[in-house]
Design an enzyme around this catalytic site. Structure first.
Site, short mmCIF file in Angstrom:
data_model
loop_
_atom_site.label_atom_id
_atom_site.label_comp_id
_atom_site.label_asym_id
_atom_site.label_seq_id
_atom_site.Cartn_x
_atom_site.Cartn_y
_atom_site.Cartn_z
N VAL A 30 0.82 -1.21 0.00
CA VAL A 30 0.00 0.00 0.00
C VAL A 30 0.87 1.27 0.00
CG1 VAL A 30 -1.58 1.36 1.45
CG2 VAL A 30 -2.03 -1.05 1.03
N THR A 72 -2.06 -4.43 9.52
CA THR A 72 -3.01 -4.64 10.62
C THR A 72 -3.44 -6.11 10.61
OG1 THR A 72 -4.62 -3.64 9.11
CG2 THR A 72 -3.96 -2.32 10.98
N CYS A 101 -6.34 -8.97 3.98
CA CYS A 101 -7.45 -8.00 3.95
C CYS A 101 -8.77 -8.73 4.19
CB CYS A 101 -7.47 -7.26 2.63
SG CYS A 101 -6.04 -6.19 2.44
N ARG A 123 1.78 -14.33 2.04
CA ARG A 123 1.36 -14.25 3.44
C ARG A 123 -0.12 -14.60 3.56
NH1 ARG A 123 3.07 -8.30 4.61
NH2 ARG A 123 2.07 -8.16 2.58
N1 LIG Z 1 -2.31 -5.10 0.46
C1 LIG Z 1 -3.58 -4.83 0.23
O1 LIG Z 1 -4.22 -5.38 -0.64
C2 LIG Z 1 -4.31 -3.77 0.98
C3 LIG Z 1 -5.38 -3.12 0.37
C4 LIG Z 1 -6.06 -2.17 1.10
C5 LIG Z 1 -5.68 -1.90 2.41
N2 LIG Z 1 -4.65 -2.56 2.97
C6 LIG Z 1 -4.28 -2.23 4.35
O2 LIG Z 1 -3.15 -1.38 4.30
C7 LIG Z 1 -2.30 -1.65 5.41
C8 LIG Z 1 -0.89 -1.96 4.93
O3 LIG Z 1 -0.93 -3.15 4.17
P1 LIG Z 1 0.24 -3.62 3.23
O4 LIG Z 1 -0.31 -4.73 2.39
O5 LIG Z 1 0.89 -2.47 2.56
O6 LIG Z 1 1.26 -4.23 4.28
P2 LIG Z 1 2.78 -4.65 4.03
O7 LIG Z 1 3.07 -5.65 5.06
O8 LIG Z 1 3.00 -4.95 2.58
O9 LIG Z 1 3.61 -3.32 4.31
C9 LIG Z 1 3.65 -2.70 5.54
C10 LIG Z 1 5.03 -2.10 5.74
O10 LIG Z 1 5.03 -1.44 6.98
C11 LIG Z 1 6.30 -1.62 7.57
N3 LIG Z 1 6.19 -1.37 8.99
C12 LIG Z 1 5.67 -2.14 9.98
N4 LIG Z 1 5.71 -1.50 11.15
C13 LIG Z 1 6.28 -0.29 10.92
C14 LIG Z 1 6.60 0.82 11.71
N5 LIG Z 1 6.34 0.81 13.02
N6 LIG Z 1 7.18 1.89 11.14
C15 LIG Z 1 7.46 1.90 9.82
N7 LIG Z 1 7.17 0.87 8.99
C16 LIG Z 1 6.59 -0.21 9.54
C17 LIG Z 1 6.68 -3.03 7.20
O11 LIG Z 1 8.08 -3.21 7.27
C18 LIG Z 1 6.15 -3.12 5.77
O12 LIG Z 1 7.13 -2.77 4.83
C19 LIG Z 1 -2.96 -2.76 6.19
O13 LIG Z 1 -3.77 -2.21 7.20
C20 LIG Z 1 -3.85 -3.42 5.17
O14 LIG Z 1 -4.97 -4.03 5.76
C21 LIG Z 1 -3.94 -3.48 2.27
#
Ligand SMILES: NC(=O)c1ccc[n+]([C@@H]2O[C@H](COP(=O)([O-])OP(=O)(O)OC[C@H]3O[C@@H](n4cnc5c(N)ncnc54)[C@H](O)[C@@H]3O)[C@@H](O)[C@H]2O)c1
Length: 436
Positions: free
Chosen positions: A22, A90, A265, A336
């Protein structure tokens, strides 16, 4: 001059906290217009970005090489920014309760580096109330600043669909919200810089949080209904896909399909909502039933594989089974929370260790998380059964000759979970063909 104008005039910077599926595309999109600091705790990931590598494949290596995002694993760089977007994971704990530690961790880091006049927007999917009741107190504690006076907050859920090149950040209407009118206006204008489809101004932060979590819950429930239908129709000897095609000719029949619901998600977010509901004394009926059905589908597919092996007169113990596809969804490297692992684990209970091929998957991640090593698709021969588990584009191009080549002599057992193939073609050729 307001913050929006300062960002556009390059007098202030925007930061992204969390550069995953994201956060990274958002950072890259904003960096085409304004100055962006991209911060992630994972130094290895930052190193890859700095070297022009996009492990998520969301924007591609070329875009990473050319982006002006200032990638860093040094949290003090956040002090240079005034508009912050938080996009950290999350997940849920083993007992399906929300694991808010990444959101709390990000709030702690950001709080330590927050300056007066900042706006903080959370994008992570949460239950209504997390931004104001969980994140704000941490930001205030760590910064010594007062929310509403020294800094403002907003929430804008992310709706991107990894692997989907049509529905992208730029082309999906973005819900925005803010703690007051002024913040809402600023958040809306900032996102309008990158979202061509425009923004939807939600009534409040909690409304925006709730909207996101129900979008995914609705999808989960609808797929659960399809999975239940598939279980029923399998018992009746009726092809579910054919039933859905027939019913789909009615204008208001919703087009959902059975399948494995993995990822972080759709299979996770509903638990955020039911957890919050539970805390308020309401026990979810529909949402959790859907979750249970969807969570059991991997086991159901494995059991169906066993039944079909028996039907085909194949010995079950040590049967040779290949699984094509391991990611949680098609055309995406992310493994994942994949539900394909449930098929693998259940087959092992029957004494079968399947081989798995997935040319799209992040093989290092699969090895790290599950201890699984993929095989090359070209090395798959002499199988008793093949499970086509994920609808990657490469698999949609497999023709019958290629699929024939995967099997040993005798009756071929083919499980086509996503219904990619022409059922009649394979049945006519004598296959034991099965799909959800
Ligand atoms: N991937 C999807 O399809 C999608 C779509 C819509 C919403 N979301 C939501 O968006 C959010 C992020 O999802 P994602 O898929 O990008 O996750 P992800 O795991 O791909 O990326 C999250 C990043 O955050 C970093 N991180 C973790 N803790 C941290 C901190 N304290 N400080 C800085 N960086 C930190 C991790 O190292 C990782 O690179 C989630 O809440 C998810 O539910 C995801």
């Amino acid at each position: 001059m307001d913050l929006y104008e300062k960002l556009v005039n390059h007098e202030e910077k925007l930061s992204l906290v969390g550069l995953g599926y994201v956060g990274m595309p958002i950072a890259v999109a904003f960096a085409k217009k304004i100055d962006v600091i991209g911060f992630d705790l994972n130094a290895e990931k930052i190193h890859m970005y700095q070297n022009g590598i996009d492990p998520t494949k969301e924007v591609g290596d070329e875009a990473i090489k050319n982006t002006k995002v200032q990638f860093t694993a040094d949290e003090s760089a956040l002090k240079q920014a005034k508009f912050h977007i938080v996009a950290v994971p999350t997940p849920v704990n083993d007992d399906h309760t929300p694991d808010l530690s990444p959101v709390e961790g990000a709030s702690t880091i950001l709080g330590r580096n927050l300056t007066k006049g900042s706006v903080v927007v959370f994008e992570s999917t949460v239950y209504p109330g997390v931004t104001e009741d969980v994140c704000v107190p941490i930001l205030e504690r760590e910064s010594g600043l007062k929310c509403g006076v020294d800094f403002k907050i907003g929430y804008s859920p992310e709706r991107i669909n990894p692997g989907d090149k049509v529905h992208r950040l730029e082309t999906i209407t973005k819900i925005v919200s803010g703690m007051d009118e002024e913040t809402l206006d600023c958040v809306a204008k900032v996102y309008e810089l990158v979202v061509d489809a425009g923004v939807y101004r939600a009534d409040s932060i909690k409304v925006a949080e709730a909207a996101k979590v129900i979008e995914n819950s609705q999808r989960d429930i609808n797929i659960a209904f399809m999975n239940e239908l598939s279980i029923i129709f399998n018992r009746m000897g009726i092809d579910t896909k054919a039933v859905l095609e027939a019913a789909g000719t009615k204008w208001n029949f919703l087009k959902f399909y059975p399948g494995l619901v993995g990822g972080h998600c759709i299979g996770v977010d509903p638990y955020y909502l039911t957890y919050k509901a539970e805390g308020l004394g309401y026990h979810s009926q529909i949402i959790l039933s859907g979750r249970r059905i969807n969570d059991d589908m991997g086991k159901y597919v494995a059991e169906s594989c066993i039944k079909n092996l028996i039907k085909a007169d194949r010995t079950v113990r040590n049967a040779k089974v290949a699984i094509l596809g391991f990611t949680f969804k098609e055309n995406c490297p992310d493994t994942r929370n994949t539900k394909v692992i449930d098929i693998v684990n259940e087959l092992k209970e029957y004494g079968i260790t399947p081989v798995i091929a997935d040319p799209e998957a992040d093989s290092a991640e699969a090895k790290r998380l599950y201890g699984i090593e993929f095989v090359d698709m070209d090395s798959i021969h002499g199988m008793d059964a093949v499970i086509l588990a994920v609808a990657h584009e490469v698999f949609t191009k497999l023709d019958k000759k290629r699929i024939d080549g995967f099997f040993s002599d005798g009756k071929h057992v083919l499980l086509d979970i996503k219904g990619l193939l022409n059922r009649k073609e394979y049945e006519t050729a004598g296959y034991e063909y099965w799909r959800l």
